[in-house]
Design a protein around this motif. Sequence first.
Motif, PDB file in Angstrom:
ATOM      1  N   LEU A  88       0.829  -1.205   0.000  1.00 50.77           N
ATOM      2  CA  LEU A  88       0.000   0.000   0.000  1.00 50.77           C
ATOM      3  C   LEU A  88       0.867   1.260   0.000  1.00 50.77           C
ATOM      4  N   GLU A  89       1.961   1.245   0.768  1.00 55.89           N
ATOM      5  CA  GLU A  89       2.869   2.398   0.788  1.00 55.89           C
ATOM      6  C   GLU A  89       3.449   2.669  -0.593  1.00 55.89           C
ATOM      7  N   GLN A  90       3.814   1.618  -1.318  1.00 53.93           N
ATOM      8  CA  GLN A  90       4.350   1.784  -2.671  1.00 53.93           C
ATOM      9  C   GLN A  90       3.307   2.380  -3.612  1.00 53.93           C
ATOM     10  N   ILE A  91       2.080   1.890  -3.520  1.00 58.62           N
ATOM     11  CA  ILE A  91       0.995   2.404  -4.371  1.00 58.62           C
ATOM     12  C   ILE A  91       0.742   3.872  -4.063  1.00 58.62           C
ATOM     13  N   LEU A  92       0.670   4.222  -2.776  1.00 56.12           N
ATOM     14  CA  LEU A  92       0.418   5.604  -2.374  1.00 56.12           C
ATOM     15  C   LEU A  92       1.532   6.534  -2.853  1.00 56.12           C
TER      16      LEU A  92
END
Length: 109
Positions: free
Chosen positions: A25-29
């Motif tokens: 999720l951090e990478q997507i954000l």
Amino acid sequence: RLKADVSSKEKKAGSRRPASVVSTLEQILKRIGIEARAIRPLGKKKINGFTEENAELEIKGTGLNRAINLLYQIDTSSVPMKIKSASIQTAFEDPDKLILKLTVSRLSK
């Protein structure tokens, strides 16, 4: 069908060690340019031979276009993920901004 979907996405992701749902999720954000207010891991569960890892994502003050882009990126991610629940509200201070609360799960074998 679920086994085929998970296997297909795991093959696309490659043989590297699968990342946690929080780091994914951090990478997507980061890719979209959204800052999360909070990302909380909710633990792992074994279901029908799969491991389901859940996390709660909270974002405050994003626009509709970025929110839709986030949902699309989660849905089409190379890691098998799904949105289990979603709460989308308008911000009181600025009706053009949204408050998102998502429960996202990552499936693995």
